[in-house]
Structure formats: structure tokens, C-alpha cells
Design an enzyme around this catalytic site. Structure first.
Site, PDB file in Angstrom:
ATOM      1  CD  GLU A  15      -1.561  -2.439   1.600  1.00  0.00           C
ATOM      2  OE1 GLU A  15      -2.352  -3.392   1.533  1.00  0.00           O
ATOM      3  OE2 GLU A  15      -0.390  -2.549   2.048  1.00  0.00           O
ATOM      4  CG  PHE A  40      -4.232  -2.833   4.884  1.00  0.00           C
ATOM      5  CD1 PHE A  40      -3.558  -3.172   6.043  1.00  0.00           C
ATOM      6  CD2 PHE A  40      -5.197  -3.695   4.406  1.00  0.00           C
ATOM      7  CE1 PHE A  40      -3.826  -4.355   6.706  1.00  0.00           C
ATOM      8  CE2 PHE A  40      -5.478  -4.878   5.056  1.00  0.00           C
ATOM      9  CZ  PHE A  40      -4.792  -5.218   6.213  1.00  0.00           C
ATOM     10  CG  HIS A  66     -13.341  -4.140   3.624  1.00  0.00           C
ATOM     11  ND1 HIS A  66     -13.306  -3.819   2.282  1.00  0.00           N
ATOM     12  CD2 HIS A  66     -13.756  -5.424   3.694  1.00  0.00           C
ATOM     13  CE1 HIS A  66     -13.678  -4.859   1.562  1.00  0.00           C
ATOM     14  NE2 HIS A  66     -13.975  -5.845   2.393  1.00  0.00           N
ATOM     15  CG  ASP A  74     -12.172  -9.721   7.524  1.00  0.00           C
ATOM     16  OD1 ASP A  74     -12.274 -10.951   7.431  1.00  0.00           O
ATOM     17  OD2 ASP A  74     -12.267  -8.952   6.552  1.00  0.00           O
ATOM     18  NE  ARG A 124     -16.842  -8.291   4.499  1.00  0.00           N
ATOM     19  CZ  ARG A 124     -16.294  -9.298   5.148  1.00  0.00           C
ATOM     20  NH1 ARG A 124     -15.649  -9.064   6.284  1.00  0.00           N
ATOM     21  NH2 ARG A 124     -16.384 -10.530   4.707  1.00  0.00           N
TER      22      ARG A 124
END
Length: 257
Positions: A15, A40, A66, A74, A124
Site C-alpha cells: 500500500e 491499510f 472496509h 475479520d 463492507r
């Protein structure tokens, strides 16, 4: 990618490098959109976003997906509830968090049309669509009053807007200083609602405006300075008080005081 394969680049799990690539493209007159999980894009690549995009004020758009607790299974490592705070701290960075699909689409177009770095925060989880695609007007930096009321003003962002909307209280979307002050003056009490840590996000932004210009009682609905955990998204939202029930409870507590 399907329509314009020559305009799409997969930078892999790198990233920081992706932000550098975007910065370089922008200096050649392109308008690059970069995308990765919020954890990220805002977290891992913060230094590159700050120094390679923010510092030279380049025309790069970051589509961070997300975001928030609703990433669900997650777990805490991927549930970014710090991105508002990180991106707000970069001078000149515009931060946008759409409330539904209709707003997300027009927000992307608005980000493209403006000059300068933009951080777009997407979730998400599929959430209800309440904007009318044919009649909705979106303007960066302007709030939207969604419901009427005069007991308490709720100022919400992202998926929390729908939860605030279903409660029949004066509801607006952030962060328009003029409309925030107007709502505080008319209602006398304010609740902020965000899928983010209460530290560094919408709640603190509203409190900063009001404390300086119109001191008003404020309660912040959001993640209460804790990490998330793994679980179904809707269950996690209820567990961490990111729902209409918590907004209602908070409103009643303020009114009773």
C-alpha cells in the site's frame, strides 16, 4: 478495470508503494484513485499519504474500503476505527464518509471534480438506501438536514446516518459548521453518531466547533476507545452501541437531565 484495462494497476500487498505510484501519476496530470482496506490505506500507508500526497497537496483520491466495526468476522486487525482521526490530521485532506449507495456514487464524482487530496471512507456491509438518486444533490463541505425536530440534534456520518434518520429527531449530516451551529442553537443538545472511535472523529470535530463558538451539551455515540472483535457485522454494531437503540437511549438520558 473491465472497461479500461490500461488504466488499472494492481500494486499487490504494497500500500505504501501504491500511494507513491498515485502521487507520481498525479504530477503527470492524471487523477489517480487508489483503493485498499481502510486499515491499510489510512493505517499502513499513513506516512506515504502524509508525505507524498498530503504535504505536496497532490490531486490523489483514496477510496478506503472496509472501514469500521462492520467489517465483522475479520476482527480487530482489519476493523479500522482510527482512519478519520488519521486523515483529519493531514492538512488539506478532505474526508468523506457516504451514508448509502446513492451518496457513495455522487461523492466519488465530486471527489474527482475537486482539486486536492480526498479520503473516501466506504464500508463492507450492505446498508439501506434512503437517498433518491434522481433528486439528491451532494456538495463537499455542506451538511444535509434529513429530519426535523427541536429537542436534540443528531449529527451523524456513514452507516450511522440511517440509524439516526429512523429516530424522529432533528438529524443532519456533517460537517458543515454553519448547520452544526444552527442545529445546536435551535435544539440546545447534540448527539454525534459515527462508526469510529469517539476520539479523533466526528464527535471531536463537532465538539471543537461548539466549544469555541457555541458551548452546547454533547454526547458522542461511537466506538468507546476500545478495539473490536470478530463476529457478524450487525451483532457487532449492537454490541458496541452503533445503532438506533443506543442513540435513543442517549437521547432519553440527555432529555431527562
Amino acid at each position: 478495470r473491465k472497461a479500461y484495462p490500461d488504466r488499472h494497476f494492481d500494486c499487490g500487498i504494497a500500500e505504501g508503494n501504491m500511494m507513491g505510484v498515485a502521487a507520481g501519476l498525479s504530477t503527470m496530470g492524471y487523477v489517480p484513485f487508489v483503493s485498499s482496506f481502510a486499515m491499510f490505506a489510512a493505517g499502513r500507508a499513513f506516512e506515504q499519504v502524509r508525505n507524498s500526497i498530503g504535504y505536496p497537496h497532490l490531486n490523489v483520491k483514496i477510496g478506503a474500503t472496509h472501514g469500521g466495526i462492520s467489517v465483522g468476522e475479520d476482527g480487530a486487525s482489519h476493523q479500522c476505527c482510527e482512519d478519520f482521526a488519521l486523515m483529519r490530521s493531514i492538512p488539506g485532506m478532505t474526508v468523506i464518509c457516504p451514508a448509502d449507495d446513492v451518496e457513495a456514487r455522487v461523492a466519488v464524482r465530486a471527489a474527482y471534480a475537486m482539486e486536492g487530496p480526498v479520503y473516501l471512507r466506504f464500508g463492507r456491509l450492505a446498508v439501506p438506501v434512503f437517498h433518491d438518486a434522481d433528486n439528491y444533490h451532494f456538495e463537499i463541505g455542506k451538511g444535509e438536514q434529513i429530519t426535523e425536530g427541536n429537542d436534540i440534534a443528531i449529527i451523524a456520518t456513514g452507516l450511522m446516518v440511517n440509524d439516526a434518520r429512523v429516530i424522529n429527531i432533528h438529524t443532519i449530516k456533517p460537517l458543515d459548521e454553519e448547520i452544526v451551529l444552527k442545529a445546536a442553537k435551535e435544539c440546545g443538545k447534540v448527539i454525534t453518531a459515527e462508526e469510529h472511535n469517539v476520539i479523533g472523529g466526528l464527535g471531536e470535530a463537532v465538539c471543537a466547533v461548539l466549544s469555541e463558538k457555541l458551548p452546547t451539551p454533547v454526547r458522542r455515540v461511537g466506538v468507546q476507545d476500545v478495539f473490536g472483535c470478530s463476529g457478524p457485522a450487525w451483532d457487532l454494531l449492537a454490541k458496541y452501541g452503533l445503532d438506533a437503540a443506543t442513540i435513543c437511549k442517549t437521547a432519553h438520558e440527555m432529555l431527562n437531565k
